[in-house]
Each structure stands twice: as structure tokens, then as C-alpha cells.
Scaffold this active site. Structure first.
Site, PDB file in Angstrom:
ATOM      1  N   CYS A   2       2.969  47.590   6.446  1.00 24.05           N
ATOM      2  CA  CYS A   2       3.996  48.328   5.717  1.00 24.05           C
ATOM      3  C   CYS A   2       4.116  49.706   6.358  1.00 24.05           C
ATOM      4  O   CYS A   2       3.176  50.234   6.926  1.00 24.05           O
ATOM      5  CB  CYS A   2       3.710  48.533   4.239  1.00 24.05           C
ATOM      6  SG  CYS A   2       3.478  47.019   3.328  1.00 24.05           S
ATOM      7  N   ARG A  27       6.184  47.535  11.639  1.00 27.69           N
ATOM      8  CA  ARG A  27       5.077  47.418  10.692  1.00 27.69           C
ATOM      9  C   ARG A  27       5.310  46.320   9.652  1.00 27.69           C
ATOM     10  O   ARG A  27       4.415  46.027   8.852  1.00 27.69           O
ATOM     11  CB  ARG A  27       4.836  48.747   9.990  1.00 27.69           C
ATOM     12  CG  ARG A  27       4.451  49.861  10.948  1.00 27.69           C
ATOM     13  CD  ARG A  27       4.256  51.148  10.215  1.00 27.69           C
ATOM     14  NE  ARG A  27       2.993  51.184   9.513  1.00 27.69           N
ATOM     15  CZ  ARG A  27       1.848  51.608  10.010  1.00 27.69           C
ATOM     16  NH1 ARG A  27       1.811  52.051  11.249  1.00 27.69           N
ATOM     17  NH2 ARG A  27       0.760  51.600   9.293  1.00 27.69           N
ATOM     18  N   TRP A  74       5.379  44.558   4.573  1.00 31.40           N
ATOM     19  CA  TRP A  74       4.701  43.342   5.029  1.00 31.40           C
ATOM     20  C   TRP A  74       3.872  42.891   3.831  1.00 31.40           C
ATOM     21  O   TRP A  74       2.921  43.561   3.436  1.00 31.40           O
ATOM     22  CB  TRP A  74       3.811  43.645   6.227  1.00 31.40           C
ATOM     23  CG  TRP A  74       3.165  42.428   6.820  1.00 31.40           C
ATOM     24  CD1 TRP A  74       3.725  41.526   7.673  1.00 31.40           C
ATOM     25  CD2 TRP A  74       1.824  41.980   6.602  1.00 31.40           C
ATOM     26  NE1 TRP A  74       2.822  40.544   7.997  1.00 31.40           N
ATOM     27  CE2 TRP A  74       1.643  40.799   7.357  1.00 31.40           C
ATOM     28  CE3 TRP A  74       0.754  42.453   5.852  1.00 31.40           C
ATOM     29  CZ2 TRP A  74       0.453  40.095   7.387  1.00 31.40           C
ATOM     30  CZ3 TRP A  74      -0.433  41.746   5.867  1.00 31.40           C
ATOM     31  CH2 TRP A  74      -0.576  40.583   6.633  1.00 31.40           C
ATOM     32  N   ASN A  99       1.420  51.944   1.409  1.00 29.55           N
ATOM     33  CA  ASN A  99       0.917  51.078   2.474  1.00 29.55           C
ATOM     34  C   ASN A  99      -0.572  50.914   2.246  1.00 29.55           C
ATOM     35  O   ASN A  99      -1.273  51.910   2.086  1.00 29.55           O
ATOM     36  CB  ASN A  99       1.179  51.738   3.839  1.00 29.55           C
ATOM     37  CG  ASN A  99       0.423  51.058   4.967  1.00 29.55           C
ATOM     38  OD1 ASN A  99       0.187  49.863   4.929  1.00 29.55           O
ATOM     39  ND2 ASN A  99       0.041  51.830   5.972  1.00 29.55           N
ATOM     40  N   GLY A 100      -1.060  49.673   2.196  1.00 28.02           N
ATOM     41  CA  GLY A 100      -2.490  49.447   1.981  1.00 28.02           C
ATOM     42  C   GLY A 100      -2.695  48.529   0.794  1.00 28.02           C
ATOM     43  O   GLY A 100      -1.787  47.792   0.399  1.00 28.02           O
ATOM     44  N   GLU A 479      -5.964  33.265  24.933  1.00 24.64           N
ATOM     45  CA  GLU A 479      -4.808  34.165  24.789  1.00 24.64           C
ATOM     46  C   GLU A 479      -3.503  33.356  24.921  1.00 24.64           C
ATOM     47  O   GLU A 479      -2.544  33.584  24.176  1.00 24.64           O
ATOM     48  CB  GLU A 479      -4.886  35.282  25.845  1.00 24.64           C
ATOM     49  CG  GLU A 479      -3.622  36.090  26.078  1.00 24.64           C
ATOM     50  CD  GLU A 479      -3.109  36.838  24.854  1.00 24.64           C
ATOM     51  OE1 GLU A 479      -3.775  36.845  23.811  1.00 24.64           O
ATOM     52  OE2 GLU A 479      -2.000  37.401  24.952  1.00 24.64           O
ATOM     53  N   LYS A 483      -0.589  33.144  22.084  1.00 24.64           N
ATOM     54  CA  LYS A 483       0.822  33.483  22.335  1.00 24.64           C
ATOM     55  C   LYS A 483       1.710  32.344  21.876  1.00 24.64           C
ATOM     56  O   LYS A 483       2.723  32.561  21.234  1.00 24.64           O
ATOM     57  CB  LYS A 483       1.070  33.709  23.843  1.00 24.64           C
ATOM     58  CG  LYS A 483       0.621  35.013  24.444  1.00 24.64           C
ATOM     59  CD  LYS A 483       1.456  36.217  24.119  1.00 24.64           C
ATOM     60  CE  LYS A 483       0.913  36.908  22.910  1.00 24.64           C
ATOM     61  NZ  LYS A 483      -0.122  37.881  23.124  1.00 24.64           N
ATOM     62  N   GLU A 486       1.782  32.027  17.957  1.00 22.99           N
ATOM     63  CA  GLU A 486       2.458  33.073  17.179  1.00 22.99           C
ATOM     64  C   GLU A 486       3.964  33.111  17.434  1.00 22.99           C
ATOM     65  O   GLU A 486       4.727  33.484  16.548  1.00 22.99           O
ATOM     66  CB  GLU A 486       1.811  34.458  17.344  1.00 22.99           C
ATOM     67  CG  GLU A 486       1.851  35.099  18.693  1.00 22.99           C
ATOM     68  CD  GLU A 486       1.166  36.477  18.691  1.00 22.99           C
ATOM     69  OE1 GLU A 486       0.861  36.964  19.786  1.00 22.99           O
ATOM     70  OE2 GLU A 486       0.957  37.070  17.627  1.00 22.99           O
ATOM     71  N   HIS A 502     -17.559  17.992  24.545  1.00 25.48           N
ATOM     72  CA  HIS A 502     -18.471  18.181  23.412  1.00 25.48           C
ATOM     73  C   HIS A 502     -17.760  18.064  22.072  1.00 25.48           C
ATOM     74  O   HIS A 502     -18.332  18.423  21.047  1.00 25.48           O
ATOM     75  CB  HIS A 502     -19.178  19.533  23.527  1.00 25.48           C
ATOM     76  CG  HIS A 502     -20.065  19.633  24.733  1.00 25.48           C
ATOM     77  ND1 HIS A 502     -21.240  18.925  24.845  1.00 25.48           N
ATOM     78  CD2 HIS A 502     -19.916  20.312  25.896  1.00 25.48           C
ATOM     79  CE1 HIS A 502     -21.792  19.186  26.019  1.00 25.48           C
ATOM     80  NE2 HIS A 502     -21.003  20.021  26.685  1.00 25.48           N
ATOM     81  N   LYS A 601       3.403  44.141  13.826  1.00 28.63           N
ATOM     82  CA  LYS A 601       2.873  44.694  15.073  1.00 28.63           C
ATOM     83  C   LYS A 601       1.558  45.422  14.845  1.00 28.63           C
ATOM     84  O   LYS A 601       0.663  45.369  15.669  1.00 28.63           O
ATOM     85  CB  LYS A 601       3.921  45.643  15.668  1.00 28.63           C
ATOM     86  CG  LYS A 601       3.573  46.191  17.039  1.00 28.63           C
ATOM     87  CD  LYS A 601       3.600  45.103  18.082  1.00 28.63           C
ATOM     88  CE  LYS A 601       3.200  45.581  19.456  1.00 28.63           C
ATOM     89  NZ  LYS A 601       2.725  44.450  20.289  1.00 28.63           N
TER      90      LYS A 601
HETATM   91  O1  M6R Z   1      -2.939  46.912  18.079  1.00 26.85           O
HETATM   92  P1  M6R Z   1      -4.128  46.037  18.332  1.00 26.85           P
HETATM   93  O2  M6R Z   1      -4.391  45.772  19.757  1.00 26.85           O
HETATM   94  O3  M6R Z   1      -5.370  46.545  17.622  1.00 26.85           O
HETATM   95  O4  M6R Z   1      -3.753  44.657  17.636  1.00 26.85           O
HETATM   96  C1  M6R Z   1      -4.648  43.593  17.588  1.00 26.85           C
HETATM   97  C2  M6R Z   1      -3.947  42.311  17.201  1.00 26.85           C
HETATM   98  O5  M6R Z   1      -3.402  42.419  15.926  1.00 26.85           O
HETATM   99  C3  M6R Z   1      -2.834  41.942  18.197  1.00 26.85           C
HETATM  100  O6  M6R Z   1      -3.318  41.843  19.490  1.00 26.85           O
HETATM  101  C4  M6R Z   1      -2.196  40.602  17.789  1.00 26.85           C
HETATM  102  O7  M6R Z   1      -3.104  39.571  17.954  1.00 26.85           O
HETATM  103  C5  M6R Z   1      -0.911  40.370  18.609  1.00 26.85           C
HETATM  104  N1  M6R Z   1       0.135  39.909  17.753  1.00 26.85           N
HETATM  105  C6  M6R Z   1      -1.077  39.370  19.688  1.00 26.85           C
HETATM  106  O8  M6R Z   1       0.095  39.101  20.381  1.00 26.85           O
END
Ligand code: M6R
Length: 606
Positions: A2, A27, A74, A99-100, A479, A483, A486, A502, A601
Site C-alpha cells: 500500500c 505498491r 494492496w 500502510n501496514g 529464478e 519469473k 509470477e 530423487h 513491487k
Molecule cells: O525489493 P526486493 O529486492 O527486496 O524484493 C524482493 C522480492 O519481493 C522481489 O524480488 C520479488 O520476488 C519480485 N517480484 C521478483 O520478480
């Protein structure tokens, strides 16, 4: 998550607050809203969905006034509905944005309902508005009302409140969630970050945990958690006043993928001194203090940490452990002596990573931050900063920040190896010369969009997908899976190639896509046998590697060829095709690429 904003000044506030919300959209995007005060009346406009929905609504029914608050949500407590959108009003007297998470909201709400308060939303935040109303009815002035509210609530928060009984005063407070106050002539603005006020001012004060403030257009009284007046430094921030555009690309993510050659070369420069020597920006005494390392991060930054661990141990012999920040925060690590904690965060605001860093500090560790946002909380609180120079990353899926983090980590590994004698001078020079070629190699990977397009077309119908890699390409496989899931919402997992037999091999069925990194050298033969086993069970094999490496896999259904580079830098160059694959698959599926569902983000809730 948020984002919150508040404005008081001599200009009509609607457009100013909307401008700030645009900058805070990263946010959250479940709902948004604005509340203002004019002629002692509160006005409210809220909308479910992205900020564009609020803009449409507010055009039909504008709000007026010279003081107001705004919010971008959010969802945490309560579904994505209009009732749960902020600002929350109580009795048409007070409006708040938050926010929080107010952790003790349930007991507060029960108590307030017993006292006759009527709640409209399912949120934890609404208790704040009712608590303020209660305080004002008891005759409190704004600072007393703030103290009353803060004495009642527990949890993580940054909030701003306005009351029609005090139509020129913003009441704000923070604990764990970020909050900045900006100043200019005859106005003040508060927001979750400095970028949100960059269209108005660069003169900014950051509240510390437990601080609260009473803000008018001409004054700002800040108090600390002991109710003492607190002097907080006003700093000049560098945030760009210009809203970033997509520069002709369809999505921020596509643009940010293309910005990687620059992000990498700027980061290499930041890691070098004026004479062109690699220093990682750390002085020799600080470097020689590093005997053990714990890398702390979340999400994509955590996968960067895992790759960094391979590099640091290989090039410097210094023992490294990687810990997921949200786990480390609540752990009691046994051996901490002579350990340096290095936290990695694009935003510098992830609450899990911030808390993990504070935990490390409390344990007596030196803390270094690898951070992209220069004026973020982690950047301000870490003992030392190793900056990534990726520039603002807007797409929720991290791309250029990830490769810039990798550059910082490989530079640190080389510098540590040089410092403790693990690498001799000629090897350091050799690696540095090869590193300087990486922006060029990454530039060539931009040609991969076309060859990857048919693979993405095929992948879009998959229900599930596996990513495999060995050695330092194993975290890159994880990673790649992150990607893909998400962005395209396809279930995906990353495994170490040798681990398949395994257990995960049980998942194999006809047509299951398996994206595998393949390398040249001693690991190649092992990878071939692992992939053969998968192919024999119907796996649809997609390989990523240099020409020599992919040529070894003659049974692959699809091949993605990356430019040649020194093998140790393969995770940097290899990152680009998995970003492109996820991007193009999402494009095929028509998902929301820059703002995927349920994500934000900057993750500022635990
Ligand atoms: O801002 P940060 O690097 O601390 O964020 C960590 C994760 O929230 C961030 O990398 C998230 O996994 C991304 N959406 C990945 O694409």
C-alpha cells in the site's frame, strides 16, 4: 505494501495527490482513493481496481480542498471491495490512510463496537479512524489524539489522518513501514517514499520508527516514541521529478529487459575506482574484516544471493550462507562471530529483508546493503552500501535489478579473493577484463526475442513447467521458474538437475516442458544424462546455453543460444533468456505483465 500520501498547502490538492499516487502505483493496485476537507466537510472518492479507475470516477465527481490524503491498496485484511478501499472515514469526522497491519485490530474493533462505533469495512485500518474520533470527542488536540491512538495500536504502520475539526493539520506516524515528509513554501506533503513527492519538492525528512508528527503548511512538529520533540535531518533527495515512461516499449518489463546492458555497465563503474580498478567501493580495512558472510534476501534477490554464494566461496574461499530474510528474522543463528550480513534488496523496503538486517545488527553483525533505491530504508540503515545502478525498476517482475545485483556480487567476490590472496593479480585482471565484456554479451541477447517467441507460444498451454540447472546455474533455474509463475501464472519449479532422480522425476509426463541450462566443461556430460532421463519419460526439453553447450543436446525439442562468455559469468548472460521466455509467454496468455495479479513491487508487510 500500500502507498499513502497526504498534502496540506495553498494549492487545490486533488491533482497533487493523484500525481503522488501515480508514483506509488508500484505498491499496489487493488483499489485507490482520496479524501479531502473543504468548508469543514470531508469529501471522498474511491474506486476498486487500478488508479485509472479512480481517475475516471474523480473526473465525474471531483473532490476539492487544500488538504487531503490518498491511498493505493494492496489488500491484506478484507477483500478487494469498495468498502475496504482507503481512505476510511469514521462518522464523517475523520479520514485515515494506512500502510501496514494493525495486529491487535480485532480486540480494538470489538471494544469500539461495544462503545457504539459502526464499522463499514473488513479492514484492520478502520480502527484508526474510530480511535481518532474517540480522542477528539474527549477534547484532544491533534498531538494528543495521535498519542492516544498510538498508545492503543500494535503492529507495523505508516498512517496519515485528517479531521474536520482541525482542517489544516495532517496527523502522521510510522512504525516499520516507511514514511517521508517533504517541505516547500507554504506546503507540506507526506508519502510512503520520496519519489511520490518529487513533483513538488526534494527537501525531505524521513520519520524513524515510533515517530509521529503534526504537520501544517507552515510547521512540522515531530516527536519520538518517548513523546519528546525529535529533530530529524532534512535531506535533499535525488528522485527524478519526471514520471518514467515506457520509451516506446509495450511494457515496463520489456523496456527494463532492454536496459540491462546499461544497468550492468553503470554498476560495474560503481564497483570500480577512478583508475578503473575493481574495489566494490569498500576500503581495505573493511574488506579484511570479512571472514564469514550471511546473505539475506527475498524472492529474486534471494536467488541473486544464492548465485553470489557460489561466486564468493569459489573466488575468495570465504564461507557464505544464504538465508531467506523472513526466516532469518525469527531464527537464533548459532555462529555469528566475525560474520558480515549482506542484505540484498532492489527496493530497499522489503519488510522481511529490513527486519532480517535489523536482527543481524542486534546480533552484533556488520551490515552491508546491496540496494537499488538509494534513499530507501535499508540504504539508510545499513552500515555500508554497495549500490546497484539499475535505475528505477517499475515492472513488478525484477529484471535489470537482478542482473545488477549479480554484478555487485561477482565484483565483491573478486575483490575479496584479491584481498585475501585467494586470487592472484593476473587472475583478477583477467576476470575484470572479461567482466567488462558482459554488457556487450547481454546486449546481444536482446536478439533472442524472435527465436524465443515460438517456444513461448508452445509454453502458454502448459499447466506446469520445470527449470533445471547445475552449480551456479541452479539458482538461476529457480529464478526462471519464479519469473514464469509470477508473469504467466503457470506453475513452475526450479531444481538442481542432479536432484531430479530423487523425487521430482515422478512429475514427468508426456509433453511436460523442461527448461534446462546447459554448460560446457565437466558438468556437461552429467547434464546430458539427466536430460536424457527426462526425455525418455516424455519431457519436452528446452535447453539454454552457448552454441557449443546446446549442440551437445541433440535430442532437445528447442534450443536457446546465448552469446559466448567466460563460464563464471554465465548466470548474468543466462538470466536474459528466462526473462524473455516469461515475458513472451505472459504476452501470449494476455496477463497483466507489469502488474501481475496479487503482487506488488515493494512488499512492506510481513
Ligand atoms: O525489493 P526486493 O529486492 O527486496 O524484493 C524482493 C522480492 O519481493 C522481489 O524480488 C520479488 O520476488 C519480485 N517480484 C521478483 O520478480
Amino acid at each position: 505494501m500500500c502507498g499513502i500520501v497526504g498534502y496540506v498547502g495553498n494549492e487545490a490538492c486533488q491533482e497533487i495527490i493523484l500525481g503522488s499516487l501515480e508514483r506509488l502505483e508500484y505498491r499496489g493496485y487493488d483499489s485507490s482513493g482520496i479524501a479531502t476537507i473543504e468548508h469543514d466537510q470531508l469529501q471522498l472518492c474511491r474506486a476498486v481496481g487500478k488508479l485509472s479507475e479512480l481517475k475516471v470516477k474523480i473526473k465525474e465527481k471531483p473532490v476539492s480542498g487544500y488538504m487531503g490524503i490518498g491511498h493505493i491498496r494492496w489488500a491484506t485484511h478484507g477483500g478487494v471491495t469498495l468498502e475496504n478501499a482507503h481512505p476510511h472515514l469514521a462518522n464523517s469526522e475523520v479520514a485515515i490512510v494506512h500502510n501496514g497491519i494493525i495486529e491487535n485490530y480485532a480486540e480494538l474493533k470489538k471494544d469500539l463496537i461495544e462503545k457504539g462505533c459502526v464499522f463499514i469495512s473488513d479492514t484492520d485500518s478502520e480502527v484508526l479512524a474510530h480511535l481518532f474520533v474517540h480522542a477528539f470527542r474527549e477534547g484532544c488536540v491533534p498531538v494528543e489524539a495521535l498519542r492516544f491512538v498510538l498508545s492503543k495500536i500494535e503492529g507495523a504502520f505508516a498512517f496519515a489522518a485528517i479531521s474536520k475539526s482541525n482542517p489544516e493539520t495532517l496527523m502522521v506516524a510510522r512504525n516499520a513501514s516507511p514514511l517521508a515528509i517533504g517541505f516547500a513554501d507554504e506546503m507540506a506533503i507526506v508519502a510512503s517514499d520520496a519519489t511520490a513527492m518529487a513533483h513538488l519538492t526534494r527537501q525531505v525528512t524521513y520519520l524513524k520508527d515510533n515517530d509521529y508528527a503534526v504537520v501544517t503548511a507552515k510547521s512540522c512538529d515531530i516527536f519520538n516514541g518517548n513523546n519528546e520533540p525529535a529533530n530529524r535531518e532534512i535531506v535533499q533527495v535525488k528522485a527524478s521529478p519526471i514520471l518514467l515512461d515506457k520509451a516506446g516499449f509495450r511494457h515496463y518489463m520489456e523496456k527494463e529487459i532492454h536496459e540491462q546492458p546499461d544497468a550492468i555497465s553503470h554498476t560495474i563503474s560503481a564497483m570500480s575506482d577512478v583508475g578503473g580498478n575493481l574495489t566494490a567501493g569498500i576500503d581495505i580495512p573493511s574488506l579484511s574484516k570479512i571472514k564469514r558472510i550471511v546473505l539475506l534476501a527475498a524472492g529474486t534477490s534471494f536467488y541473486a544471493a544464492q548465485i553470489g554464494r557460489y561466486w564468493i566461496e569459489k573466488l575468495s574461499g570465504i564461507p557464505v550462507v544464504c538465508e531467506i530474510a523472513s526466516e532469518y528474522h525469527y531464527r537464533d543463528p548459532a555462529a555469528t562471530g566475525q560474520t558480515t550480513a549482506i542484505v540484498i534488496s532492489q527496493s530497499g523496503e522489503s519488510i522481511d529483508t529490513l527486519m532480517a538486517m535489523r536482527h543481524a545488527k542486534n546480533l552484533g553483525l556488520d551490515t552491508f546493503g546491496i540496494v537499488n533505491v538509494a534513499d530507501s530504508t535499508i540504504a539508510r540503515e545499513a552500515d555500508k552500501i554497495l549500490p546497484t545502478r539499475a535505475g528505477p525498476e517499475i515492472g513488478v517482475a525484477s529484471t535489470k535489478a537482478f542482473t545488477a545485483q549479480l554484478v555487485v556480487l561477482i565484483c565483491l567476490a573478486i575483490v575479496l579473493g584479491k584481498q585475501n590472496g585467494h586470487l592472484d593479480e593476473s587472475r583478477v585482471t583477467y576476470l575484470y577484463q572479461k567482466l567488462l565484456k558482459i554488457p556487450g554479451a547481454v546486449g546481444k541477447t536482446m536478439k533472442l526475442f524472435d527465436p524465443i517467441r515460438p517456444i513461448a507460444h508452445q509454453l502458454k498451454n502448459a499447466r506446469s513447467c520445470l527449470f533445471l540447472g547445475r552449480d551456479m546455474l541452479f539458482p538461476l533455474a529457480c529464478e526462471g521458474a519464479l519469473k514464469l509463475k509470477e508473469l504467466s501464472y503457470i506453475h513452475a519449479e526450479g531444481f538442481a538437475s542432479g536432484e531430479m532422480k530423487h523425487g521430482p522425476i515422478a512429475l514427468l509426463e508426456d509433453g511436460l516442458p523442461i527448461v534446462s541450462f546447459v554448460s560446457e566443461g565437466k558438468m556437461a556430460l552429467k547434464a546430458i544424462s539427466n536430460l536424457k532421463e527426462a526425455e525418455a519419460r516424455g519431457g519436452y526439453i528446452i535447453v539454454i546455453g552457448t552454441q557449443v553447450a546446446v549442440d551437445l543436446i541433440d535430442f532437445a525439442a528447442a534450443k536457446i543460444v546465448i552469446p559466448d562468455c567466460e563460464p563464471i559469468f554465465a548466470p548474468i548472460v543466462g538470466a536474459i533468456p528466462v526473462q524473455i521466455l516469461a515475458y513472451l509467454t505472459a504476452l501470449e496468455k494476455g496477463t497483466d505483465i507489469d502488474q501481475p495479479r496479487n503482487l506488488a513491487k515493494s512488499v512492506t508487510v510481513e
